[in-house]
Design a protein around this motif. Structure first.
Motif, PDB file in Angstrom:
ATOM      1  N   PHE A 259       0.621  -0.932  -0.312  1.00 18.27           N
ATOM      2  CA  PHE A 259      -0.459  -0.055   0.032  1.00 18.27           C
ATOM      3  C   PHE A 259       1.162   0.922   0.360  1.00 18.27           C
ATOM      4  CE2 PHE A 259      -4.777  -1.435   1.218  1.00 18.27           C
ATOM      5  CZ  PHE A 259      -4.795   0.075   0.315  1.00 18.27           C
ATOM      6  N   GLY A 260       1.911   1.229   0.663  1.00 15.14           N
ATOM      7  CA  GLY A 260       3.071   2.018   1.144  1.00 15.14           C
ATOM      8  C   GLY A 260       3.418   2.568  -0.032  1.00 15.14           C
ATOM      9  N   GLU A 261       3.826   1.286  -1.008  1.00 14.42           N
ATOM     10  CA  GLU A 261       4.639   1.615  -1.848  1.00 14.42           C
ATOM     11  C   GLU A 261       3.470   2.107  -3.059  1.00 14.42           C
ATOM     12  OE1 GLU A 261       6.078  -2.469  -2.862  1.00 14.42           O
ATOM     13  OE2 GLU A 261       7.739  -2.131  -1.518  1.00 14.42           O
ATOM     14  N   ILE A 262       2.695   2.066  -3.830  1.00 11.15           N
ATOM     15  CA  ILE A 262       1.416   2.230  -3.909  1.00 11.15           C
ATOM     16  C   ILE A 262       1.419   3.615  -4.628  1.00 11.15           C
ATOM     17  CG2 ILE A 262      -0.767   2.567  -5.156  1.00 11.15           C
ATOM     18  CD1 ILE A 262      -0.625  -0.950  -4.678  1.00 11.15           C
ATOM     19  N   TYR A 263       1.202   3.893  -3.038  1.00 13.40           N
ATOM     20  CA  TYR A 263       0.794   5.871  -2.976  1.00 13.40           C
ATOM     21  C   TYR A 263       2.350   6.492  -3.511  1.00 13.40           C
ATOM     22  CZ  TYR A 263      -3.567   5.832  -0.761  1.00 13.40           C
ATOM     23  OH  TYR A 263      -5.318   6.206  -0.577  1.00 13.40           O
ATOM     24  N   ASP A 264       3.871   5.746  -3.122  1.00 14.72           N
ATOM     25  CA  ASP A 264       5.235   6.210  -3.162  1.00 14.72           C
ATOM     26  C   ASP A 264       5.270   6.751  -4.440  1.00 14.72           C
ATOM     27  OD1 ASP A 264       7.539   7.958  -3.011  1.00 14.72           O
ATOM     28  OD2 ASP A 264       8.122   5.467  -1.550  1.00 14.72           O
ATOM     29  N   GLU A 265       5.224   7.520  -4.702  1.00 15.12           N
ATOM     30  CA  GLU A 265       5.869   8.211  -6.310  1.00 15.12           C
ATOM     31  C   GLU A 265       6.699   7.394  -6.633  1.00 15.12           C
ATOM     32  OE1 GLU A 265       4.655  11.998  -9.861  1.00 15.12           O
ATOM     33  OE2 GLU A 265       5.042  12.446  -7.559  1.00 15.12           O
ATOM     34  N   GLY A 266       7.629   7.305  -6.237  1.00 12.96           N
ATOM     35  CA  GLY A 266       8.889   7.352  -6.379  1.00 12.96           C
ATOM     36  C   GLY A 266       8.911   5.790  -6.467  1.00 12.96           C
ATOM     37  N   ALA A 267       8.065   4.762  -6.137  1.00 14.17           N
ATOM     38  CA  ALA A 267       8.049   2.852  -5.400  1.00 14.17           C
ATOM     39  C   ALA A 267       7.141   2.702  -6.733  1.00 14.17           C
ATOM     40  CB  ALA A 267       8.139   3.157  -4.737  1.00 14.17           C
ATOM     41  N   ASN A 268       7.782   2.820  -8.232  1.00 13.11           N
ATOM     42  CA  ASN A 268       5.779   2.202  -8.757  1.00 13.11           C
ATOM     43  C   ASN A 268       6.080   0.938  -9.850  1.00 13.11           C
ATOM     44  OD1 ASN A 268       8.211   3.109 -10.840  1.00 13.11           O
ATOM     45  ND2 ASN A 268       6.315   4.893 -11.187  1.00 13.11           N
ATOM     46  N   ASP A 269       7.247  -0.651  -9.098  1.00 13.07           N
ATOM     47  CA  ASP A 269       7.418  -1.477  -9.892  1.00 13.07           C
ATOM     48  C   ASP A 269       7.383  -2.291  -9.852  1.00 13.07           C
ATOM     49  OD1 ASP A 269       8.941  -1.339  -7.377  1.00 13.07           O
ATOM     50  OD2 ASP A 269      11.335  -1.958  -8.326  1.00 13.07           O
ATOM     51  N   GLU A 273       0.896  -2.837  -9.327  1.00 11.39           N
ATOM     52  CA  GLU A 273       0.926  -1.489 -10.552  1.00 11.39           C
ATOM     53  C   GLU A 273       1.301  -1.834 -12.558  1.00 11.39           C
ATOM     54  OE1 GLU A 273       1.622   2.061  -8.294  1.00 11.39           O
ATOM     55  OE2 GLU A 273       3.824   0.543  -7.605  1.00 11.39           O
ATOM     56  N   THR A 274       1.902  -2.302 -12.689  1.00  9.38           N
ATOM     57  CA  THR A 274       2.760  -2.334 -14.094  1.00  9.38           C
ATOM     58  C   THR A 274       2.631  -3.580 -14.784  1.00  9.38           C
ATOM     59  OG1 THR A 274       4.533  -4.252 -13.176  1.00  9.38           O
ATOM     60  CG2 THR A 274       5.595  -1.888 -12.816  1.00  9.38           C
ATOM     61  N   GLU A 275       1.571  -4.749 -14.479  1.00  7.91           N
ATOM     62  CA  GLU A 275       0.869  -5.352 -14.788  1.00  7.91           C
ATOM     63  C   GLU A 275      -0.408  -5.839 -14.660  1.00  7.91           C
ATOM     64  OE1 GLU A 275       2.433  -9.585 -14.541  1.00  7.91           O
ATOM     65  OE2 GLU A 275       4.034  -9.127 -14.534  1.00  7.91           O
ATOM     66  N   ILE A 276      -0.819  -5.290 -13.407  1.00  8.15           N
ATOM     67  CA  ILE A 276      -2.564  -4.896 -13.120  1.00  8.15           C
ATOM     68  C   ILE A 276      -2.987  -3.859 -13.626  1.00  8.15           C
ATOM     69  CG2 ILE A 276      -4.309  -6.013 -11.464  1.00  8.15           C
ATOM     70  CD1 ILE A 276      -2.216  -7.935 -10.382  1.00  8.15           C
ATOM     71  N   GLY A 277      -2.245  -2.668 -13.391  1.00  8.54           N
ATOM     72  CA  GLY A 277      -2.768  -1.630 -13.613  1.00  8.54           C
ATOM     73  C   GLY A 277      -3.825  -0.764 -12.128  1.00  8.54           C
ATOM     74  N   LEU A 278      -3.199  -1.191 -10.747  1.00  5.01           N
ATOM     75  CA  LEU A 278      -3.593  -0.645  -9.930  1.00  5.01           C
ATOM     76  C   LEU A 278      -2.978   0.634  -9.849  1.00  5.01           C
ATOM     77  CD1 LEU A 278      -5.447  -0.200  -7.258  1.00  5.01           C
ATOM     78  CD2 LEU A 278      -4.513  -2.057  -6.500  1.00  5.01           C
ATOM     79  N   SER A 279      -3.737   1.745  -9.471  1.00  6.38           N
ATOM     80  CA  SER A 279      -3.081   3.045  -9.398  1.00  6.38           C
ATOM     81  C   SER A 279      -4.019   3.328  -8.284  1.00  6.38           C
ATOM     82  CB  SER A 279      -2.540   3.409 -10.556  1.00  6.38           C
ATOM     83  OG  SER A 279      -3.279   4.471 -11.179  1.00  6.38           O
ATOM     84  N   LEU A 280      -3.320   4.612  -7.356  1.00  7.94           N
ATOM     85  CA  LEU A 280      -4.101   6.088  -6.397  1.00  7.94           C
ATOM     86  C   LEU A 280      -3.115   6.826  -6.014  1.00  7.94           C
ATOM     87  CD1 LEU A 280      -4.001   3.325  -3.194  1.00  7.94           C
ATOM     88  CD2 LEU A 280      -6.295   4.108  -4.786  1.00  7.94           C
TER      89      LEU A 280
END
Length: 331
Positions: A259-269, A273-280
Motif C-alpha cells: 500500500f505504501g509503495e503504491i502511494y509512494d511516487e518513487g516506488a512504482n515497479d 501496478e505495472t501488470e494489473i494496473g492498480l494505481s492510487l
C-alpha cells in the motif's frame, strides 16, 4: 453550483473524475477532498464508509482560465454509486450534489470458460452362434457269409416280431433329436457384447479463471499475492485492491508495505501496478503512514523506505507532509 464534477477526459475508461470550481474560490496549489453520504450520514475513508471525517489528497490544482481543476482517482470513484446524494468538501468549498452516472468505476475484464467430457462409443456386436444336430440309425448286421442252412421257422418268426419294436425305437430317437434341434433353433440370439472404454479424465480447472479470481480477497494475503503474480493482467484492479485492503485490515506487513509503495511516487515497479494496473493518487504522507504501519508489523524494507521518504516530508511546504514527518519519522 460552486463545484462541478465530470469524467476525467484523459482517462475515458473510468476510475477518475475531474472536480472544478471558480479559480477565486480555490486559490491554493493543492487541495484535499472529503466525501459525505447524505443517505447513510457517513464519511468515505480509505477502508470504506466511516463515522469520522476523512480527507483524501492532497491533489494538485491546475488553473484553466477562470476555473481551477483537480483530478481524483479510484480511491474515491470506485467507492461511489451513481446518483448517490453526496456532500463534497474541497478545501473551503462545500457542495451538495448527486453523483453523475457518466463518472464510472475502473472497469474489469471477465472471461467465460467451461469443461467438456468425452463419452465412449459402443463397439461392434459379437457374432452369433449357430449349430446343427444330425443322427443316423445303425445299419443292420449283415448275415454271415457261408451259412449252409436257413434258420428254423420259429427263429424267423421271432426276428420278424422284433422289427416293429426296432422301428418304433428308431422313430422315437428321430423324434427326440428333431425336437431338440427345433428347440435350439427357436432360442433368441445371444446379446451383443459391448466393450466399454474408460471415460476421459476431466480437464483441471483454470487457476486464473473467473471463479478462482472471484475469491481472491478472501485468501490470506501471501496466497493472494502469489496468485496475482501468477495470473498477472487477468486480475482486475478492483480484485487487486480488495485483496490489498483485506491484507491491510488483517495487519499483514507485506500488504501494508505494498500500500505504501503504491502511494509512494518513487516506488512504482511492483507487478500489481505495472501488470494489473492498480494505481492510487500519489501521496507522500499516505505512503509514510503505511510504511510506518508495515515497519511496526516487522517489515525491514518498510523501515528503509520510510527513512528515504522522511527528508522529503520534512522539506515539503504543505501541512500534511510536515505532520506526517512529525508523526511517522524518527528524530
Amino acid at each position: 453550483m460552486a463545484l462541478k464534477i465530470r469524467p476525467d477526459p484523459r482517462r475515458p475508461s473510468g476510475g477518475y473524475a475531474e472536480l472544478s470550481a471558480e479559480a477565486a474560490a480555490l486559490p491554493e496549489a493543492e487541495a484535499t477532498v472529503s466525501v459525505f453520504d447524505a443517505f447513510s450520514e457517513r464519511f468515505l475513508g480509505l477502508d470504506g464508509w466511516q463515522s469520522d471525517r476523512a480527507e483524501f489528497g492532497p491533489y494538485e490544482v491546475v488553473r484553466d482560465g477562470d476555473r481551477a481543476r483537480l483530478v481524483i482517482g479510484p480511491e474515491i470513484v470506485n467507492r461511489i454509486e451513481e446518483y448517490a446524494a453526496l456532500k463534497l468538501r474541497v478545501n473551503r468549498i462545500e457542495a451538495e450534489l448527486s453523483w453523475p452516472d457518466d463518472v464510472v468505476p475502473m472497469p474489469g475484464a471477465a472471461r467465460i470458460g467451461g469443461l467438456a467430457v468425452a463419452r465412449a462409443e459402443p463397439s461392434e456386436a459379437a457374432g452369433r452362434l449357430t449349430g446343427k444336430l444330425t443322427g443316423k440309425l445303425p445299419e443292420p448286421e449283415a448275415q454271415a457269409e457261408g451259412s449252409a442252412a436257413e434258420p428254423p421257422a420259429e427263429t424267423q418268426e421271432k426276428r420278424r416280431s422284433r422289427l416293429p419294436l426296432i422301428g418304433g425305437l428308431a422313430a422315437l430317437v428321430l423324434l427326440i433329436c428333431g425336437g431338440a434341434l427345433a428347440w435350439f433353433l427357436m432360442q433368441p440370439p445371444p446379446l451383443p457384447v459391448v466393450a466399454e472404454r474408460p471415460e476421459a479424465e476431466p480437464t483441471p480447472p483454470d487457476p486464473c479463471g473467473p471463479d478462482a479470481l472471484a475469491g481472491l480477497g478472501a485468501l490470506p494475503f501471501a496466497e493472494g499475492r502469489a496468485l496475482m503474480s501468477r495470473c498477472g493482467a487477468r486480475v482486475t484492479p478492483q480484485q487487486a485492491l480488495a485483496t490489498l485492503e483485506a491484507g491491510a485490515d488483517a495487519g499483514d506487513a507485506d500488504a501494508l508495505l505494498l500500500f505504501g509503495e503504491i502511494y509512494d511516487e518513487g516506488a512504482n515497479d511492483d507487478p500489481v501496478e505495472t501488470e494489473i494496473g492498480l494505481s492510487l493518487t500519489p501521496s507522500a504522507s499516505k505512503a509514510a503512514e503505511y510504511y510506518a504501519r508495515a515497519s511496526a508489523a516487522g517489515s525491514t524494507e518498510a523501515t528503509r523506505r520510510l527513512d528515504r521518504l522522511c527528508p522529503e516530508l520534512r522539506a515539503a511546504p504543505d501541512t500534511l507532509s510536515r505532520s506526517a514527518a512529525e508523526e511517522y519519522c524518527r528524530p
